[in-house]
Design a protein around this motif. Structure first.
Motif, PDB file in Angstrom:
ATOM      1  N   ILE A   1      67.888  16.088 -36.937  1.00 27.61           N
ATOM      2  CA  ILE A   1      69.129  16.293 -37.695  1.00 27.61           C
ATOM      3  C   ILE A   1      68.805  16.713 -39.126  1.00 27.61           C
ATOM      4  O   ILE A   1      69.428  17.630 -39.681  1.00 27.61           O
ATOM      5  CB  ILE A   1      69.980  15.013 -37.688  1.00 27.61           C
ATOM      6  CG1 ILE A   1      70.495  14.736 -36.268  1.00 27.61           C
ATOM      7  CG2 ILE A   1      71.156  15.122 -38.665  1.00 27.61           C
ATOM      8  CD1 ILE A   1      71.201  13.399 -36.111  1.00 27.61           C
ATOM      9  N   ALA A   2      67.829  16.055 -39.749  1.00 31.82           N
ATOM     10  CA  ALA A   2      67.432  16.405 -41.113  1.00 31.82           C
ATOM     11  C   ALA A   2      66.962  17.854 -41.190  1.00 31.82           C
ATOM     12  O   ALA A   2      67.310  18.585 -42.128  1.00 31.82           O
ATOM     13  CB  ALA A   2      66.327  15.466 -41.599  1.00 31.82           C
ATOM     14  N   THR A   3      66.188  18.267 -40.190  1.00 33.57           N
ATOM     15  CA  THR A   3      65.720  19.655 -40.163  1.00 33.57           C
ATOM     16  C   THR A   3      66.887  20.618 -40.026  1.00 33.57           C
ATOM     17  O   THR A   3      66.936  21.659 -40.696  1.00 33.57           O
ATOM     18  CB  THR A   3      64.741  19.851 -38.986  1.00 33.57           C
ATOM     19  OG1 THR A   3      63.640  18.954 -39.137  1.00 33.57           O
ATOM     20  CG2 THR A   3      64.221  21.276 -38.946  1.00 33.57           C
TER      21      THR A   3
ATOM     22  N   GLY B   1      76.315   6.985 -35.430  1.00 34.77           N
ATOM     23  CA  GLY B   1      76.597   6.777 -36.840  1.00 34.77           C
ATOM     24  C   GLY B   1      75.322   6.610 -37.644  1.00 34.77           C
ATOM     25  O   GLY B   1      75.153   7.192 -38.726  1.00 34.77           O
ATOM     26  N   ALA B   2      74.384   5.815 -37.102  1.00 32.34           N
ATOM     27  CA  ALA B   2      73.101   5.618 -37.785  1.00 32.34           C
ATOM     28  C   ALA B   2      72.295   6.907 -37.828  1.00 32.34           C
ATOM     29  O   ALA B   2      71.640   7.216 -38.833  1.00 32.34           O
ATOM     30  CB  ALA B   2      72.314   4.515 -37.084  1.00 32.34           C
ATOM     31  N   LEU B   3      72.327   7.683 -36.741  1.00 33.60           N
ATOM     32  CA  LEU B   3      71.586   8.942 -36.713  1.00 33.60           C
ATOM     33  C   LEU B   3      72.114   9.933 -37.755  1.00 33.60           C
ATOM     34  O   LEU B   3      71.330  10.594 -38.443  1.00 33.60           O
ATOM     35  CB  LEU B   3      71.667   9.566 -35.315  1.00 33.60           C
ATOM     36  CG  LEU B   3      70.776   8.946 -34.237  1.00 33.60           C
ATOM     37  CD1 LEU B   3      71.138   9.502 -32.867  1.00 33.60           C
ATOM     38  CD2 LEU B   3      69.303   9.189 -34.550  1.00 33.60           C
ATOM     39  N   VAL B   4      73.422  10.036 -37.854  1.00 38.17           N
ATOM     40  CA  VAL B   4      74.010  10.982 -38.811  1.00 38.17           C
ATOM     41  C   VAL B   4      73.708  10.563 -40.247  1.00 38.17           C
ATOM     42  O   VAL B   4      73.284  11.375 -41.079  1.00 38.17           O
ATOM     43  CB  VAL B   4      75.534  11.104 -38.589  1.00 38.17           C
ATOM     44  CG1 VAL B   4      76.180  11.895 -39.720  1.00 38.17           C
ATOM     45  CG2 VAL B   4      75.824  11.770 -37.246  1.00 38.17           C
TER      46      VAL B   4
ATOM     47  N   ALA C   1      67.231  14.114 -44.948  1.00 31.05           N
ATOM     48  CA  ALA C   1      67.354  15.453 -45.525  1.00 31.05           C
ATOM     49  C   ALA C   1      67.558  15.399 -47.039  1.00 31.05           C
ATOM     50  O   ALA C   1      66.780  15.959 -47.811  1.00 31.05           O
ATOM     51  CB  ALA C   1      68.496  16.204 -44.851  1.00 31.05           C
ATOM     52  N   LEU C   2      68.606  14.706 -47.474  1.00 26.36           N
ATOM     53  CA  LEU C   2      68.892  14.641 -48.904  1.00 26.36           C
ATOM     54  C   LEU C   2      67.936  13.695 -49.630  1.00 26.36           C
ATOM     55  O   LEU C   2      67.538  13.963 -50.764  1.00 26.36           O
ATOM     56  CB  LEU C   2      70.344  14.203 -49.121  1.00 26.36           C
ATOM     57  CG  LEU C   2      71.409  15.154 -48.572  1.00 26.36           C
ATOM     58  CD1 LEU C   2      72.809  14.636 -48.885  1.00 26.36           C
ATOM     59  CD2 LEU C   2      71.238  16.558 -49.149  1.00 26.36           C
ATOM     60  N   GLY C   3      67.569  12.588 -48.979  1.00 26.96           N
ATOM     61  CA  GLY C   3      66.682  11.620 -49.617  1.00 26.96           C
ATOM     62  C   GLY C   3      65.336  12.220 -49.975  1.00 26.96           C
ATOM     63  O   GLY C   3      64.867  12.107 -51.111  1.00 26.96           O
TER      64      GLY C   3
END
Length: 288
Positions: free
Chosen positions: A39-41, A202-205, A213-215
């Protein structure tokens, strides 16, 4: 602003601890981590595609190394958690605060200010109070220590790589490498399956978009301005935020020792980095 960005990152990591704890009880952990970084990618793959050209082969290889280190840190920490107590794992993981300046000194002969050494020692004492330091398995503790050392190497190398490259391009390759590494482990273990339910999704998103991604994009940007030791010290706020959100959202109770540990960690950061002290004073309202 760089210190504030890292404080916000640690706050996000702290609040997601509660979500992840519930999610991995329902979905295999390595598969969860792989999907998280997928998801981050995906979040980072669209904006600024032209920026990737600035990395070159060398930059892409260095970013991929950061991603592999990140995946290895998660894998070692998770393997250790299954063999030791949560309190021991929490304290040992926090040892990257003291390992980071040591690794920076060993690899690059980086000069560490006296105030940073003192602040690091104080922060480690706070981590001990916060975690309770209950006895755990020596094998599990060694695995978690390996994870902490891996995180420390990632922070030290990020200090070197971040000023050279565009933060978005660097983070995109880092997230991709972490995903591929964890996906290989999950596939080898036969963990993959379709995630089900809001608890898992919810945890995955949240972890994929905000914590990963943002972190790590914020980390890449901030370490263009901060050295590895100061970054590790600010990251020592993670167990503080985890305790606060655990108290607020999961009914955890830290006790006198736990809250004392939070105060000591803040004191260590204040000693090591005056600029961080200014940020913390603005974030923590004073009583009137």
């Amino acid at each position: 602003m760089a210190i504030l960005a890292l404080i916000l990152v640690t706050a996000v990591w702290g609040v997601t601890f509660v979500q992840v704890k519930d999610a991995v009880a329902l979905y295999p952990l390595f598969a969860f981590l792989a999907v998280r970084f997928l998801i981050a990618t995906g979040v980072l793959v669209v904006p600024g595609w032209r920026r990737m050209r600035g990395l070159g082969v060398k930059g892409a290889a260095e970013a991929a190394l950061l991603g592999v280190l990140l995946a290895a840190g998660y894998a070692l920490q998770t393997a250790g958690l299954s063999r030791t107590t949560v309190s021991s794992a929490g304290f040992v993981t926090g040892m990257y605060v003291v390992l980071t300046p040591l690794i920076a000194l060993a690899l690059f002969r980086s000069r560490i200010r006296v105030g940073a050494w003192i602040g690091t020692a104080v922060a480690v004492a706070g981590l001990a109070l916060l975690s309770g330091v209950h006895a755990g398995s020596s094998t599990g503790d060694l695995l978690v220590l390996g994870g902490a050392a891996t995180y420390a190497v990632q922070i030290v190398l990020m200090e070197r790589y971040a000023p050279r490259y565009d933060p978005l391009a660097l983070t995109r390759v880092e997230m991709t490498a972490a995903f591929v590494s964890l996906a290989l482990v999950a596939a080898a273990r036969g963990d993959f399956g379709v995630p089900r339910g809001w608890t898992v999704w919810g945890a995955l998103v949240v972890t994929g978009v905000f914590a990963s991604a943002l972190g790590y994009l914020f980390q890449s940007w901030a370490q263009r301005r901060l050295d590895a030791t100061r970054t590790a010290l600010v990251f020592s706020l993670e167990p503080v935020f985890a305790g606060i959100f655990g108290f607020a959202l999961a009914g955890d109770r830290l006790g006198l020792s736990g809250w004392g540990g939070c105060v000591v960690i803040l004191a260590g950061i204040t000693v090591a980095e005056p600029a961080a002290a200014d940020v913390l004073r603005r974030l923590i309202p004073s009583r009137r």
